[in-house]
Design an enzyme around this catalytic site. Structure first.
Site, mmCIF file in Angstrom:
data_model
loop_
_atom_site.group_PDB
_atom_site.id
_atom_site.type_symbol
_atom_site.label_atom_id
_atom_site.label_comp_id
_atom_site.label_asym_id
_atom_site.label_seq_id
_atom_site.Cartn_x
_atom_site.Cartn_y
_atom_site.Cartn_z
ATOM 1 N N ARG A 174 87.112 -59.926 44.655
ATOM 2 C CA ARG A 174 86.919 -58.704 45.460
ATOM 3 C C ARG A 174 87.254 -57.415 44.703
ATOM 4 O O ARG A 174 86.947 -56.335 45.176
ATOM 5 C CB ARG A 174 87.746 -58.794 46.747
ATOM 6 C CG ARG A 174 87.054 -59.635 47.812
ATOM 7 C CD ARG A 174 87.711 -59.452 49.153
ATOM 8 N NE ARG A 174 88.929 -60.231 49.266
ATOM 9 C CZ ARG A 174 89.929 -59.929 50.085
ATOM 10 N NH1 ARG A 174 89.878 -58.832 50.831
ATOM 11 N NH2 ARG A 174 90.994 -60.693 50.140
ATOM 12 N N GLN A 199 95.217 -72.967 33.246
ATOM 13 C CA GLN A 199 94.726 -73.762 34.369
ATOM 14 C C GLN A 199 93.219 -73.589 34.442
ATOM 15 O O GLN A 199 92.723 -72.556 34.860
ATOM 16 C CB GLN A 199 95.370 -73.293 35.682
ATOM 17 C CG GLN A 199 94.961 -74.156 36.861
ATOM 18 C CD GLN A 199 95.089 -73.429 38.197
ATOM 19 O OE1 GLN A 199 95.213 -72.210 38.259
ATOM 20 N NE2 GLN A 199 95.077 -74.198 39.278
ATOM 21 N N GLY A 256 101.052 -63.311 40.138
ATOM 22 C CA GLY A 256 100.751 -62.190 39.249
ATOM 23 C C GLY A 256 100.124 -61.005 39.946
ATOM 24 O O GLY A 256 100.053 -59.916 39.382
ATOM 25 N N GLU A 265 98.761 -74.210 56.096
ATOM 26 C CA GLU A 265 97.826 -73.147 55.730
ATOM 27 C C GLU A 265 96.983 -72.743 56.939
ATOM 28 O O GLU A 265 96.665 -73.576 57.794
ATOM 29 C CB GLU A 265 96.912 -73.612 54.585
ATOM 30 C CG GLU A 265 97.651 -73.822 53.282
ATOM 31 C CD GLU A 265 98.419 -72.585 52.831
ATOM 32 O OE1 GLU A 265 97.801 -71.509 52.726
ATOM 33 O OE2 GLU A 265 99.642 -72.684 52.617
ATOM 34 N N ARG A 292 101.423 -31.896 21.947
ATOM 35 C CA ARG A 292 101.008 -33.224 21.482
ATOM 36 C C ARG A 292 102.145 -33.904 20.708
ATOM 37 O O ARG A 292 103.196 -33.307 20.478
ATOM 38 C CB ARG A 292 99.736 -33.083 20.648
ATOM 39 C CG ARG A 292 98.528 -32.637 21.508
ATOM 40 C CD ARG A 292 97.320 -32.355 20.659
ATOM 41 N NE ARG A 292 97.032 -33.454 19.752
ATOM 42 C CZ ARG A 292 96.360 -33.349 18.607
ATOM 43 N NH1 ARG A 292 95.901 -32.163 18.220
ATOM 44 N NH2 ARG A 292 96.162 -34.390 17.854
ATOM 45 N N LYS A 300 101.005 -29.560 17.725
ATOM 46 C CA LYS A 300 101.040 -30.973 17.327
ATOM 47 C C LYS A 300 101.926 -31.139 16.102
ATOM 48 O O LYS A 300 101.800 -30.374 15.147
ATOM 49 C CB LYS A 300 99.619 -31.454 17.007
ATOM 50 C CG LYS A 300 99.544 -32.929 16.684
ATOM 51 C CD LYS A 300 98.570 -33.243 15.564
ATOM 52 C CE LYS A 300 99.129 -32.904 14.206
ATOM 53 N NZ LYS A 300 98.355 -33.422 13.080
ATOM 54 N N SER A 312 97.111 -11.408 14.942
ATOM 55 C CA SER A 312 96.128 -12.153 15.728
ATOM 56 C C SER A 312 94.994 -12.668 14.865
ATOM 57 O O SER A 312 94.605 -12.046 13.879
ATOM 58 C CB SER A 312 95.530 -11.245 16.802
ATOM 59 O OG SER A 312 96.555 -10.863 17.679
ATOM 60 N N ARG A 368 91.378 -9.954 4.236
ATOM 61 C CA ARG A 368 90.180 -9.858 5.060
ATOM 62 C C ARG A 368 89.283 -8.791 4.452
ATOM 63 O O ARG A 368 89.715 -8.015 3.592
ATOM 64 C CB ARG A 368 90.540 -9.489 6.502
ATOM 65 C CG ARG A 368 91.197 -8.135 6.605
ATOM 66 C CD ARG A 368 91.623 -7.786 8.027
ATOM 67 N NE ARG A 368 92.193 -6.443 8.054
ATOM 68 C CZ ARG A 368 93.320 -6.131 8.688
ATOM 69 N NH1 ARG A 368 94.027 -7.041 9.326
ATOM 70 N NH2 ARG A 368 93.748 -4.893 8.673
HETATM 71 C C1 UD1 Z 1 99.043 -68.778 49.292
HETATM 72 C C2 UD1 Z 1 99.869 -69.816 50.048
HETATM 73 C C3 UD1 Z 1 100.095 -69.326 51.488
HETATM 74 C C4 UD1 Z 1 100.777 -67.971 51.465
HETATM 75 C C5 UD1 Z 1 99.968 -66.988 50.631
HETATM 76 C C6 UD1 Z 1 100.718 -65.705 50.454
HETATM 77 C C7 UD1 Z 1 99.192 -71.957 49.097
HETATM 78 C C8 UD1 Z 1 98.377 -73.185 49.284
HETATM 79 N N1 UD1 Z 1 99.134 -71.069 50.076
HETATM 80 O O1 UD1 Z 1 97.787 -68.707 49.934
HETATM 81 O O2 UD1 Z 1 100.896 -70.259 52.186
HETATM 82 O O3 UD1 Z 1 100.943 -67.494 52.799
HETATM 83 O O4 UD1 Z 1 99.720 -67.522 49.316
HETATM 84 O O5 UD1 Z 1 99.901 -64.768 49.820
HETATM 85 O O6 UD1 Z 1 99.880 -71.803 48.098
HETATM 86 N N2 UD1 Z 1 96.242 -69.115 41.903
HETATM 87 C C9 UD1 Z 1 96.125 -69.734 40.679
HETATM 88 N N3 UD1 Z 1 95.402 -70.863 40.570
HETATM 89 C C10 UD1 Z 1 94.782 -71.420 41.638
HETATM 90 C C11 UD1 Z 1 94.887 -70.790 42.885
HETATM 91 C C12 UD1 Z 1 95.638 -69.642 42.996
HETATM 92 O O7 UD1 Z 1 96.683 -69.239 39.686
HETATM 93 O O8 UD1 Z 1 94.136 -72.471 41.459
HETATM 94 C C13 UD1 Z 1 97.041 -67.897 42.004
HETATM 95 C C14 UD1 Z 1 96.237 -66.731 42.530
HETATM 96 O O9 UD1 Z 1 95.657 -66.007 41.451
HETATM 97 C C15 UD1 Z 1 97.287 -65.906 43.224
HETATM 98 C C16 UD1 Z 1 98.268 -66.959 43.725
HETATM 99 O O10 UD1 Z 1 98.046 -68.108 42.949
HETATM 100 O O11 UD1 Z 1 97.988 -65.059 42.344
HETATM 101 C C17 UD1 Z 1 98.077 -67.263 45.202
HETATM 102 O O12 UD1 Z 1 96.775 -67.728 45.381
HETATM 103 P P1 UD1 Z 1 95.904 -67.352 46.648
HETATM 104 O O13 UD1 Z 1 94.570 -67.950 46.528
HETATM 105 O O14 UD1 Z 1 95.998 -65.902 46.885
HETATM 106 O O15 UD1 Z 1 96.712 -68.127 47.763
HETATM 107 P P2 UD1 Z 1 96.446 -68.069 49.291
HETATM 108 O O16 UD1 Z 1 95.345 -68.985 49.633
HETATM 109 O O17 UD1 Z 1 96.341 -66.668 49.720
#
Ligand code: UD1
Ligand code: CA
Length: 460
Positions: free
Chosen positions: A8, A73, A101, A151, A334, A352, A406, A441
């Site tokens: 997004r 990953q 992150g 979830e 600068r 500068k 000047s 000059r």
């Molecule tokens: C997750 C939690 C949910 C919580 C919410 C809070 C799980 C299953 N659910 O949901 O309970 O309320 O966060 O925001 O954990 N990411 C990876 N690799 C992946 C998937 C995700 O690195 O395969 C990272 C995403 O980049 C992100 C974080 O993990 O930084 C959370 O992932 P996201 O998909 O936002 O989790 P939610 O489904 O929102």
């Protein structure tokens, strides 16, 4: 966890490298981890892995006490799968704090409380209550006892009514976490390996699960879109503004203030609207900064006044402005500009890599580059140090009490001796003796009663 795509954001830049307060999101998270004196920080990368790793490696030198490690990953099969990749990097005697992150504003004291709740033996979850918990994992309790996280997409109607949610942050001893991760499956509504399923395993294994609940939604706010990024930026900036005002700094309008780094202020500092501070900036007692200034990597001594629309960026070399100096409006300082007390730099003057001694003035439309300027020098409007010969930079030395007329050009390397004067419009190529008047000059020629050509009257 920094492997997610951030669809997004609609950006070529990986989401976790988008900037909040001038710093990549994931860098905020690592900074917080460093404040916890973490032994190591393991960053799980996936989308844009090489770019994320390069960016973090470049800035890692700033927190040398926390070792930085990367695991990849690929593909991304859920948060549980993400943490599984980190298992080889986690010491068995460690406590693991799982952070996202894209959640930049968690405070170290909150995480300290979460770590204390875990106490090396429990699974501690950071939770919060939302009026609208849609999309989040719900905290399911049996009495007071946490039993599971469900979830949103897997939750029953009754569970969806629960307003306490999992923030995405937990603390868990590594020796407990590892076997739980090995038991995860993806039999759920999203076909993902949910990290949150480890709560069930903890309960089944008789390990206590505790929730540490906070009220402050900013600390757990994640970023998924440009709008959320901008909203979190404003909320964060307002907090920073309020913190400075609590120290006595007088911001004309806390809603029109931006700090993208560290700002240290003495007593009675006043800052007008729409100023941006970047990197490390210090403002001494009584400093006033006018509207619309951009000030980066600079130290400004007591009583100095920075008039509106001034741009200062010291980058790596820094800029220093002395006590009682007057800068701007529309001045540009600068890297390497070092201005002593009571220096005046006026409109459309660029400085500068130059040192100006006490009381030196360059008030209008001028350039000072690679120059050493003595006390009380008056550097005239429109004058230039020609410091660059196309290949090398050379220095200009202007000794104390010199007046540069000047529109002069000083071709470096050149020295103007103390107390000397350069006549306006001169191009100075040779060094001058102390006290000398130097004029270089074209000589003025005046022809008496000069008649300009006249147009002939029109004839039909
Ligand atoms: C997750 C939690 C949910 C919580 C919410 C809070 C799980 C299953 N659910 O949901 O309970 O309320 O966060 O925001 O954990 N990411 C990876 N690799 C992946 C998937 C995700 O690195 O395969 C990272 C995403 O980049 C992100 C974080 O993990 O930084 C959370 O992932 P996201 O998909 O936002 O989790 P939610 O489904 O929102
Ligand atoms: Ca999320």
């Amino acid at each position: 966890m920094a492997a997610g795509k951030g669809t997004r954001m609609k950006s070529r830049l990986p989401k976790v490298l988008q900037r909040l307060a001038g710093v990549p999101l994931v860098q905020h998270v690592l900074h917080t981890a460093a404040q916890l004196q973490a032994r190591s920080a393991v960053v799980i990368t996936g989308h844009g892995a090489a770019e994320v790793e390069a960016s973090l490696t470049a800035s890692a030198a700033s927190s040398p006490s926390t070792a930085l490690q990367f695991v990849r990953q690929e593909p991304q099969l859920g948060t549980g799968h993400a943490v599984q990749q980190a298992v080889p990097a986690l010491a068995d005697d460690g406590l693991v704090v799982i952070l996202s992150g894209d959640v930049p504003l968690t405070q170290a004291d909150t995480l300290q409380a979460l770590i204390a709740a875990s106490a090396g033996t429990r699974l501690a979850l950071l939770t919060i209550e939302f009026a609208d918990p849609t999309g989040y994992g719900r905290i399911v309790r049996d009495g007071a006892q946490v039993k599971a996280i469900v979830e949103h997409k897997d939750a029953s109607e009754a569970q969806r009514a629960l307003r306490e949610v999992y923030s995405g942050i937990m603390a868990v001893p590594a020796r407990l976490l590892k076997p739980w991760l090995a038991r995860l499956d993806n039999q759920n509504a999203q076909g993902e390996y949910y990290l949150t399923d480890i709560v069930k395993f903890a309960v089944a294994d008789g390990v206590e699960v505790v929730a540490h609940t906070i009220q402050d939604a900013l600390q757990v706010a994640g970023i998924n879109s440009p709008l959320q990024l901008a909203e979190l930026e404003r909320a964060h900036q307002l907090r920073q503004a309020h913190a400075l005002m609590a120290q006595g700094v007088r911001l004309q309008d806390p809603a029109r203030f931006d700090l993208r780094g560290q700002l240290d202020c003495g007593q009675d500092v006043e800052i007008d609207v729409n100023c941006i501070f970047d990197g490390r900036v210090s403002l001494g007692e009584g400093v006033r900064v006018g509207a619309n200034c951009v000030i980066a990597n600079c130290s400004i001594a007591a009583g100095a006044v920075i008039h509106p629309f001034t741009h200062i960026d010291g980058e790596k070399l820094g800029v220093s402005v002395g006590e009682g100096a007057l800068i701007g409006p529309f001045a540009r300082l600068r890297p390497g500009a070092q201005l002593a007390a009571e220096v005046h730099i006026g409109n459309f003057v660029e400085v500068k890599n130059s040192t100006l001694a006490k009381g030196a003035k360059a008030n209008h439309l001028a350039y000072l580059g690679d120059a050493t300027v003595g006390e009380r020098v008056n550097y005239g409007a429109g004058s230039i140090t020609a410091n660059y010969d196309g290949a090398n930079k050379h220095r200009t030395v202007i000794e104390a009490d010199v007046h540069i007329g000047s529109n002069s050009v000083l071709i470096a390397p050149v020295t103007i001796g103390a107390g000397g004067t350069v006549g306006g419009g001169s191009t100075i190529t040779k060094s001058t003796e102390p006290g000398a008047l130097s004029v270089a000059r074209g000589k003025q020629l005046s022809l008496a009663n000069w008649k300009r050509p006249e147009k002939k009257p029109k004839t039909n």
